[in-house]
Design a protein around this motif. Structure first.
Motif, PDB file in Angstrom:
ATOM      1  N   LEU A  12       0.826  -1.217   0.000  1.00 27.69           N
ATOM      2  CA  LEU A  12       0.000   0.000   0.000  1.00 27.69           C
ATOM      3  C   LEU A  12       0.857   1.263   0.000  1.00 27.69           C
ATOM      4  O   LEU A  12       0.488   2.272  -0.605  1.00 27.69           O
ATOM      5  CB  LEU A  12      -0.959  -0.008   1.193  1.00 27.69           C
ATOM      6  CG  LEU A  12      -2.104  -1.001   1.096  1.00 27.69           C
ATOM      7  CD1 LEU A  12      -2.860  -1.089   2.421  1.00 27.69           C
ATOM      8  CD2 LEU A  12      -3.055  -0.622  -0.043  1.00 27.69           C
ATOM      9  N   ASN A  15       1.851   1.739  -3.544  1.00 25.06           N
ATOM     10  CA  ASN A  15       0.735   2.152  -4.399  1.00 25.06           C
ATOM     11  C   ASN A  15      -0.563   1.984  -3.621  1.00 25.06           C
ATOM     12  O   ASN A  15      -1.159   0.903  -3.637  1.00 25.06           O
ATOM     13  CB  ASN A  15       0.693   1.340  -5.697  1.00 25.06           C
ATOM     14  CG  ASN A  15      -0.426   1.788  -6.611  1.00 25.06           C
ATOM     15  OD1 ASN A  15      -1.146   2.735  -6.323  1.00 25.06           O
ATOM     16  ND2 ASN A  15      -0.582   1.095  -7.732  1.00 25.06           N
ATOM     17  N   ALA A  16      -1.015   3.034  -2.974  1.00 24.00           N
ATOM     18  CA  ALA A  16      -2.223   2.979  -2.149  1.00 24.00           C
ATOM     19  C   ALA A  16      -3.483   2.782  -2.991  1.00 24.00           C
ATOM     20  O   ALA A  16      -4.526   2.450  -2.448  1.00 24.00           O
ATOM     21  CB  ALA A  16      -2.350   4.243  -1.310  1.00 24.00           C
ATOM     22  N   ARG A  17      -3.382   2.960  -4.295  1.00 23.60           N
ATOM     23  CA  ARG A  17      -4.546   2.804  -5.165  1.00 23.60           C
ATOM     24  C   ARG A  17      -4.626   1.411  -5.791  1.00 23.60           C
ATOM     25  O   ARG A  17      -5.505   1.148  -6.599  1.00 23.60           O
ATOM     26  CB  ARG A  17      -4.498   3.864  -6.262  1.00 23.60           C
ATOM     27  CG  ARG A  17      -4.635   5.271  -5.675  1.00 23.60           C
ATOM     28  CD  ARG A  17      -4.680   6.304  -6.738  1.00 23.60           C
ATOM     29  NE  ARG A  17      -5.857   6.055  -7.562  1.00 23.60           N
ATOM     30  CZ  ARG A  17      -6.256   6.820  -8.552  1.00 23.60           C
ATOM     31  NH1 ARG A  17      -5.582   7.885  -8.856  1.00 23.60           N
ATOM     32  NH2 ARG A  17      -7.324   6.518  -9.244  1.00 23.60           N
ATOM     33  N   GLU A  18      -3.724   0.533  -5.404  1.00 23.29           N
ATOM     34  CA  GLU A  18      -3.725  -0.841  -5.927  1.00 23.29           C
ATOM     35  C   GLU A  18      -5.066  -1.499  -5.586  1.00 23.29           C
ATOM     36  O   GLU A  18      -5.576  -1.348  -4.485  1.00 23.29           O
ATOM     37  CB  GLU A  18      -2.594  -1.630  -5.290  1.00 23.29           C
ATOM     38  CG  GLU A  18      -2.317  -2.951  -5.946  1.00 23.29           C
ATOM     39  CD  GLU A  18      -1.093  -2.869  -6.830  1.00 23.29           C
ATOM     40  OE1 GLU A  18      -1.257  -2.824  -8.064  1.00 23.29           O
ATOM     41  OE2 GLU A  18       0.002  -2.852  -6.278  1.00 23.29           O
ATOM     42  N   SER A  19      -5.622  -2.223  -6.522  1.00 24.04           N
ATOM     43  CA  SER A  19      -6.915  -2.872  -6.285  1.00 24.04           C
ATOM     44  C   SER A  19      -6.759  -3.993  -5.264  1.00 24.04           C
ATOM     45  O   SER A  19      -5.695  -4.616  -5.140  1.00 24.04           O
ATOM     46  CB  SER A  19      -7.480  -3.434  -7.587  1.00 24.04           C
ATOM     47  OG  SER A  19      -6.739  -4.581  -7.983  1.00 24.04           O
ATOM     48  N   GLU A  42      -7.087   0.095   9.281  1.00 22.05           N
ATOM     49  CA  GLU A  42      -7.623   1.460   9.349  1.00 22.05           C
ATOM     50  C   GLU A  42      -8.304   1.693  10.695  1.00 22.05           C
ATOM     51  O   GLU A  42      -8.086   2.716  11.351  1.00 22.05           O
ATOM     52  CB  GLU A  42      -8.625   1.695   8.204  1.00 22.05           C
ATOM     53  CG  GLU A  42      -7.980   1.782   6.848  1.00 22.05           C
ATOM     54  CD  GLU A  42      -8.983   1.821   5.710  1.00 22.05           C
ATOM     55  OE1 GLU A  42      -8.571   2.194   4.604  1.00 22.05           O
ATOM     56  OE2 GLU A  42     -10.180   1.461   5.913  1.00 22.05           O
ATOM     57  N   TYR A  50      -4.349   8.117   3.455  1.00 20.40           N
ATOM     58  CA  TYR A  50      -3.697   7.855   2.184  1.00 20.40           C
ATOM     59  C   TYR A  50      -3.279   9.187   1.594  1.00 20.40           C
ATOM     60  O   TYR A  50      -3.917  10.208   1.809  1.00 20.40           O
ATOM     61  CB  TYR A  50      -4.652   7.127   1.230  1.00 20.40           C
ATOM     62  CG  TYR A  50      -5.108   5.795   1.787  1.00 20.40           C
ATOM     63  CD1 TYR A  50      -4.392   4.643   1.526  1.00 20.40           C
ATOM     64  CD2 TYR A  50      -6.239   5.700   2.591  1.00 20.40           C
ATOM     65  CE1 TYR A  50      -4.785   3.424   2.045  1.00 20.40           C
ATOM     66  CE2 TYR A  50      -6.639   4.491   3.116  1.00 20.40           C
ATOM     67  CZ  TYR A  50      -5.916   3.358   2.846  1.00 20.40           C
ATOM     68  OH  TYR A  50      -6.308   2.154   3.365  1.00 20.40           O
ATOM     69  N   VAL A  52      -0.515  11.314  -1.579  1.00 22.74           N
ATOM     70  CA  VAL A  52       0.023  11.333  -2.927  1.00 22.74           C
ATOM     71  C   VAL A  52       1.545  11.392  -2.839  1.00 22.74           C
ATOM     72  O   VAL A  52       2.100  12.171  -2.070  1.00 22.74           O
ATOM     73  CB  VAL A  52      -0.492  12.576  -3.689  1.00 22.74           C
ATOM     74  CG1 VAL A  52       0.181  12.704  -5.046  1.00 22.74           C
ATOM     75  CG2 VAL A  52      -2.002  12.513  -3.834  1.00 22.74           C
ATOM     76  N   SER A 143       9.512   3.592  -0.617  1.00 27.42           N
ATOM     77  CA  SER A 143       8.634   2.913  -1.570  1.00 27.42           C
ATOM     78  C   SER A 143       9.089   1.489  -1.855  1.00 27.42           C
ATOM     79  O   SER A 143       8.616   0.868  -2.790  1.00 27.42           O
ATOM     80  CB  SER A 143       8.564   3.715  -2.876  1.00 27.42           C
ATOM     81  OG  SER A 143       9.847   3.793  -3.454  1.00 27.42           O
TER      82      SER A 143
END
Length: 150
Positions: A12, A15-19, A42, A50, A52, A143
């Motif tokens: 995460l 890439n916090a937007r990973e499905s 959470e 989250y 950018v 990262s």
């Protein structure tokens, strides 16, 4: 937290937007299990939010600097509040040693950094500053994505 939670967090962070489906494949878990783990992390405050992370082009063009601050006694809280209001301040850490705080600054240009340092120097309670401009990063693990050891 177990090794799977730590691996999930590293994925995460990269890439916090990973499905959830792709995370599940990488973790070799069911998608519903991944969704439940994220919800628990959470809820427990392990994941606080989250954000950018800037792309390489913007990141490399940025001017970063570490600024050590010496602060007058009993003025630390006010100095930290003033620093929180400056969007170029990425991080403020209380440290031991010669300075009271180390501040990570992120600017677009050297001129912007110069003006920011002038503003920081005017904050009530700051007695002394010392700034080092980052020339290049040699190690950046923020990262890095490593699978858990088994």
């Amino acid at each position: 937290m177990d090794d799977t939670d730590r691996h999930l967090l590293s994925l995460l962070r990269a890439n916090a937007r990973e499905s959830a489906a792709l995370l599940a494949r990488k973790l070799e878990l069911a998608r519903t299990t991944v969704v439940a783990r994220i919800a628990r992390l959470e809820r427990d405050g392990v994941i606080a939010g989250y954000g950018v992370r800037l792309g390489q082009q913007l990141e490399q063009a940025a001017v970063r600097a570490y600024c050590g601050l010496s602060v007058a006694p009993r003025m630390g809280a006010g100095v930290v509040r003033a620093l929180e209001r400056l969007p170029e301040v990425e991080e403020v850490s209380a440290v031991s040693g010669q300075y009271d705080y180390m501040v990570l600054l992120h600017c677009e240009t050297n001129e912007q950094l110069d003006a920011l340092l002038d503003r920081i120097g005017l904050i009530e309670g700051i007695r002394k500053t010392h700034t080092s401009v980052v020339l290049s990063r040699k190690v950046d693990r923020r990262s890095a994505v490593a699978p858990p050891e088994r």
